[in-house]
Design a protein around this motif. Structure first.
Motif, PDB file in Angstrom:
ATOM      1  N   THR A  64       0.862  -1.022   0.063  1.00 57.51           N
ATOM      2  CA  THR A  64      -0.082   0.034  -0.078  1.00 57.51           C
ATOM      3  C   THR A  64       1.058   1.251   0.071  1.00 57.51           C
ATOM      4  N   LYS A  65       0.234   2.522   0.066  1.00 55.07           N
ATOM      5  CA  LYS A  65       0.892   3.691   0.017  1.00 55.07           C
ATOM      6  C   LYS A  65       1.030   4.005   1.429  1.00 55.07           C
ATOM      7  N   PHE A  66       2.295   4.779   1.700  1.00 48.10           N
ATOM      8  CA  PHE A  66       2.657   5.347   3.090  1.00 48.10           C
ATOM      9  C   PHE A  66       2.535   6.786   3.142  1.00 48.10           C
ATOM     10  N   PRO A 108       5.345   2.245  -3.752  1.00 45.18           N
ATOM     11  CA  PRO A 108       5.349   3.395  -4.714  1.00 45.18           C
ATOM     12  C   PRO A 108       5.009   2.964  -6.054  1.00 45.18           C
ATOM     13  N   SER A 109       4.326   4.109  -6.653  1.00 47.93           N
ATOM     14  CA  SER A 109       3.477   3.745  -7.927  1.00 47.93           C
ATOM     15  C   SER A 109       4.225   2.869  -8.840  1.00 47.93           C
ATOM     16  N   ALA A 110       5.494   3.418  -8.907  1.00 43.76           N
ATOM     17  CA  ALA A 110       6.265   2.582 -10.100  1.00 43.76           C
ATOM     18  C   ALA A 110       6.733   1.163  -9.653  1.00 43.76           C
ATOM     19  N   GLN A 111       6.544   0.959  -8.606  1.00 42.11           N
ATOM     20  CA  GLN A 111       7.218  -0.461  -7.960  1.00 42.11           C
ATOM     21  C   GLN A 111       6.174  -1.643  -7.971  1.00 42.11           C
ATOM     22  N   ARG A 112       4.734  -1.057  -7.983  1.00 38.64           N
ATOM     23  CA  ARG A 112       3.596  -2.047  -7.856  1.00 38.64           C
ATOM     24  C   ARG A 112       3.742  -3.388  -8.547  1.00 38.64           C
ATOM     25  N   GLU A 113       3.721  -3.360  -9.902  1.00 34.60           N
ATOM     26  CA  GLU A 113       3.713  -4.626 -10.764  1.00 34.60           C
ATOM     27  C   GLU A 113       4.990  -5.659 -10.257  1.00 34.60           C
ATOM     28  N   VAL A 125      -3.099  -2.910  -2.735  1.00 31.90           N
ATOM     29  CA  VAL A 125      -4.269  -2.095  -2.545  1.00 31.90           C
ATOM     30  C   VAL A 125      -3.796  -0.659  -2.475  1.00 31.90           C
ATOM     31  N   ALA A 126      -3.557   0.014  -3.307  1.00 31.62           N
ATOM     32  CA  ALA A 126      -2.768   1.188  -3.376  1.00 31.62           C
ATOM     33  C   ALA A 126      -2.947   2.206  -4.441  1.00 31.62           C
ATOM     34  N   THR A 127      -4.156   2.765  -4.339  1.00 34.52           N
ATOM     35  CA  THR A 127      -4.973   3.631  -5.349  1.00 34.52           C
ATOM     36  C   THR A 127      -4.395   3.446  -6.732  1.00 34.52           C
ATOM     37  N   TYR A 128      -4.724   2.055  -7.186  1.00 33.12           N
ATOM     38  CA  TYR A 128      -4.052   1.317  -8.193  1.00 33.12           C
ATOM     39  C   TYR A 128      -4.970   1.648  -9.482  1.00 33.12           C
ATOM     40  N   THR A 129      -4.837   2.046 -10.331  1.00 36.38           N
ATOM     41  CA  THR A 129      -5.573   2.175 -11.582  1.00 36.38           C
ATOM     42  C   THR A 129      -5.809   1.095 -12.155  1.00 36.38           C
ATOM     43  N   THR A 178       6.257   9.064 -10.855  1.00 36.23           N
ATOM     44  CA  THR A 178       6.875   8.256 -11.828  1.00 36.23           C
ATOM     45  C   THR A 178       6.084   6.844 -11.888  1.00 36.23           C
ATOM     46  N   GLY A 179       5.537   6.345 -12.876  1.00 33.27           N
ATOM     47  CA  GLY A 179       5.071   5.077 -12.924  1.00 33.27           C
ATOM     48  C   GLY A 179       3.601   5.157 -12.952  1.00 33.27           C
ATOM     49  N   SER A 180       2.991   6.274 -12.684  1.00 32.96           N
ATOM     50  CA  SER A 180       1.427   6.696 -12.390  1.00 32.96           C
ATOM     51  C   SER A 180       0.648   6.875 -13.507  1.00 32.96           C
ATOM     52  N   THR A 181      -0.369   6.692 -13.751  1.00 29.83           N
ATOM     53  CA  THR A 181      -1.203   7.037 -14.785  1.00 29.83           C
ATOM     54  C   THR A 181      -1.380   8.573 -14.901  1.00 29.83           C
ATOM     55  N   PRO A 182      -1.567   9.238 -13.855  1.00 23.81           N
ATOM     56  CA  PRO A 182      -1.711  10.768 -14.246  1.00 23.81           C
ATOM     57  C   PRO A 182      -0.584  11.160 -14.991  1.00 23.81           C
ATOM     58  N   THR A 218      -0.360  16.876 -10.319  1.00 20.90           N
ATOM     59  CA  THR A 218      -1.757  16.268 -10.680  1.00 20.90           C
ATOM     60  C   THR A 218      -1.603  14.766 -10.476  1.00 20.90           C
ATOM     61  N   THR A 219      -2.579  14.421  -9.757  1.00 14.06           N
ATOM     62  CA  THR A 219      -2.863  13.018  -9.618  1.00 14.06           C
ATOM     63  C   THR A 219      -4.487  12.916  -9.391  1.00 14.06           C
ATOM     64  N   ASP A 220      -4.776  11.636  -8.805  1.00 13.48           N
ATOM     65  CA  ASP A 220      -6.150  11.263  -8.481  1.00 13.48           C
ATOM     66  C   ASP A 220      -6.875  12.414  -7.641  1.00 13.48           C
ATOM     67  N   VAL A 222      -9.015  12.133  -5.259  1.00 11.37           N
ATOM     68  CA  VAL A 222      -9.013  11.795  -3.791  1.00 11.37           C
ATOM     69  C   VAL A 222      -7.674  11.919  -3.020  1.00 11.37           C
ATOM     70  N   ILE A 223      -6.610  11.737  -3.897  1.00  8.79           N
ATOM     71  CA  ILE A 223      -5.310  12.092  -3.307  1.00  8.79           C
ATOM     72  C   ILE A 223      -4.951  13.333  -3.091  1.00  8.79           C
ATOM     73  N   LEU A 224      -5.385  14.094  -4.113  1.00 14.41           N
ATOM     74  CA  LEU A 224      -5.162  15.519  -3.950  1.00 14.41           C
ATOM     75  C   LEU A 224      -6.020  16.154  -2.832  1.00 14.41           C
ATOM     76  N   PRO A 246     -10.392   3.891 -12.159  1.00 11.83           N
ATOM     77  CA  PRO A 246     -11.110   2.590 -11.435  1.00 11.83           C
ATOM     78  C   PRO A 246      -9.837   1.924 -10.775  1.00 11.83           C
ATOM     79  N   TYR A 247     -10.050   1.922  -9.310  1.00  9.40           N
ATOM     80  CA  TYR A 247      -8.983   1.360  -8.452  1.00  9.40           C
ATOM     81  C   TYR A 247      -9.388  -0.049  -8.289  1.00  9.40           C
ATOM     82  N   GLY A 248      -8.171  -0.785  -8.827  1.00 14.19           N
ATOM     83  CA  GLY A 248      -8.231  -2.343  -8.534  1.00 14.19           C
ATOM     84  C   GLY A 248      -7.344  -2.770  -7.401  1.00 14.19           C
TER      85      GLY A 248
HETATM   86  N1  GLU Z   1      -4.444   5.818  -9.655  1.00 12.66           N
HETATM   87  C1  GLU Z   1      -3.172   6.387 -10.512  1.00 12.66           C
HETATM   88  C2  GLU Z   1      -2.279   5.344 -10.666  1.00 12.66           C
HETATM   89  O1  GLU Z   1      -2.498   3.965 -10.300  1.00 12.66           O
HETATM   90  C3  GLU Z   1      -2.516   7.457  -9.514  1.00 12.66           C
HETATM   91  C4  GLU Z   1      -2.464   7.202  -8.256  1.00 12.66           C
HETATM   92  C5  GLU Z   1      -0.814   6.415  -7.938  1.00 12.66           C
HETATM   93  O2  GLU Z   1      -0.113   6.879  -8.310  1.00 12.66           O
HETATM   94  O3  GLU Z   1      -0.995   5.606  -6.986  1.00 12.66           O
HETATM   95  O4  GLU Z   1      -1.212   5.286 -11.072  1.00 12.66           O
END
Ligand code: GLU
Length: 301
Positions: A64-66, A108-113, A125-129, A178-182, A218-220, A222-224, A246-248
């Motif tokens: 998750t995010k910290f 962190p966003s870029a490390q999730r996969e 489970v980390a605001t993961y589009t 880095t690694g985020s959809t936004p 810029t990002t989602d 709800v984070i902002l 959409p968060y999965g």
């Molecule tokens: N939901 C977007 C994403 O999965 C932005 C939030 C995030 O970086 O966790 O990339």
């Protein structure tokens, strides 16, 4: 000089420090001060499934995010709290794992996969589009929430009013992760690729905005919203949301049984009121947020 460092933001700073201290991939154990779901002592699962393995071990590793207030923000004990954390704890409880059996892994966003593929976590489970590029490497359960991308600026900024203002103001830099959809979605709105500045986490972007190094983040939404709420009036949101996020819940690619278990569990969480309760206790505390309805799950393939 804007006044900015509230107690909650000190928490962001602590989280950032903790991430630095453990190289961004350190593992932490502990439990959350918020109300915990009760672990299902009698849960049983088909032998050979991920659910059976987790249940038998009595432990689970969750990414998750910290540094994201409302969704996953480390408390003073360096244990994350937020809506993502509550959703994850509910799923863990249904697997028979109590809160103290959870190891939280900063993701962190870029490390999730990578964390999922390498087996460093059982789920993220980390605001993961949910998107197709990510589905090449992992499977998503859910969605459990739908966010949308927006822009945050300093309270006294009247130039940036939405993504369309960026091209006309090439000197105003925008920060994303880095690694985020936004970070990808914003590119078409830029005067030049160098107008985008990327960092590893949103607390870094907030710090850059606070010091005036960038004009926007810029990002989602709800984070902002969480960052605005903790900025003591220093930041504001501008413009409408311009994407759907959409968060999965990220799991090992192709684990359909685990995906279906998570989707059924999310449905239960919604039906027994825990989903709404979790929202109200976390992200729902911030002004401008609305209680969501659990979206229909995507098929598990
Ligand atoms: N939901 C977007 C994403 O999965 C932005 C939030 C995030 O970086 O966790 O990339």
């Amino acid at each position: 000089m804007r006044k900015f460092r509230t107690a909650a933001l000190a928490g962001v700073a602590t989280a950032a420090l903790a991430l630095t201290a453990c190289g961004g991939g350190g593992e932490l154990s502990g439990d959350d001060a918020a109300e915990q779901p009760t672990a299902e002592a009698s849960a049983t699962f088909e032998a050979g499934t991920k659910m059976a393995a987790i249940n038998e071990a009595g432990t689970i590793k969750i990414g998750t995010k910290f540094d994201q207030p409302g969704f996953g923000l480390a408390n003073l004990q360096n244990v994350p709290e937020g809506f993502d954390v509550d959703v994850a704890e509910y799923i863990a409880a249904k697997l028979g794992v109590p809160a103290d059996g959870i190891t939280w892994v900063p993701s962190p966003s870029a490390q999730r996969e990578d964390l999922i593929v390498n087996g460093d976590v059982d789920m993220v489970v980390a605001t993961y589009t949910i998107n197709d590029a990510r589905k090449e490497r992992i499977t998503f359960a859910g969605p459990y929430y739908v966010a949308g991308q927006q822009i945050m600026v300093a309270a006294d900024n009247t130039t940036i009013t939405g993504p369309e203002s960026l091209k006309a103001n090439p000197d105003q830099k925008i920060c994303s992760v880095t690694g985020s959809t936004p970070a990808e979605n914003i590119r078409e709105y830029l005067a030049d690729p160098s107008q985008l500045v990327e960092f590893a986490g949103y607390s870094d972007c907030a710090a850059q905005l606070e010091s005036g190094q960038v004009a926007a983040v810029t990002t989602d939404n709800v984070i902002l919203t969480g960052l605005v709420a903790n900025s003591d009036g220093a930041f504001k949101l501008v413009g409408e949301q311009f994407t759907e996020e959409p968060y999965g819940i990220g799991i090992t690619k192709g684990d359909t049984a685990f995906c279906e278990f998570i989707n059924t569990t999310l449905q239960e969480m919604s039906e027994d009121g825990s989903y709404e309760e979790a929202w109200n206790a976390t992200a729902g505390q911030y002004e401008g947020t609305e209680v969501p309805t659990l979206p229909a799950a995507d098929p598990c393939v």
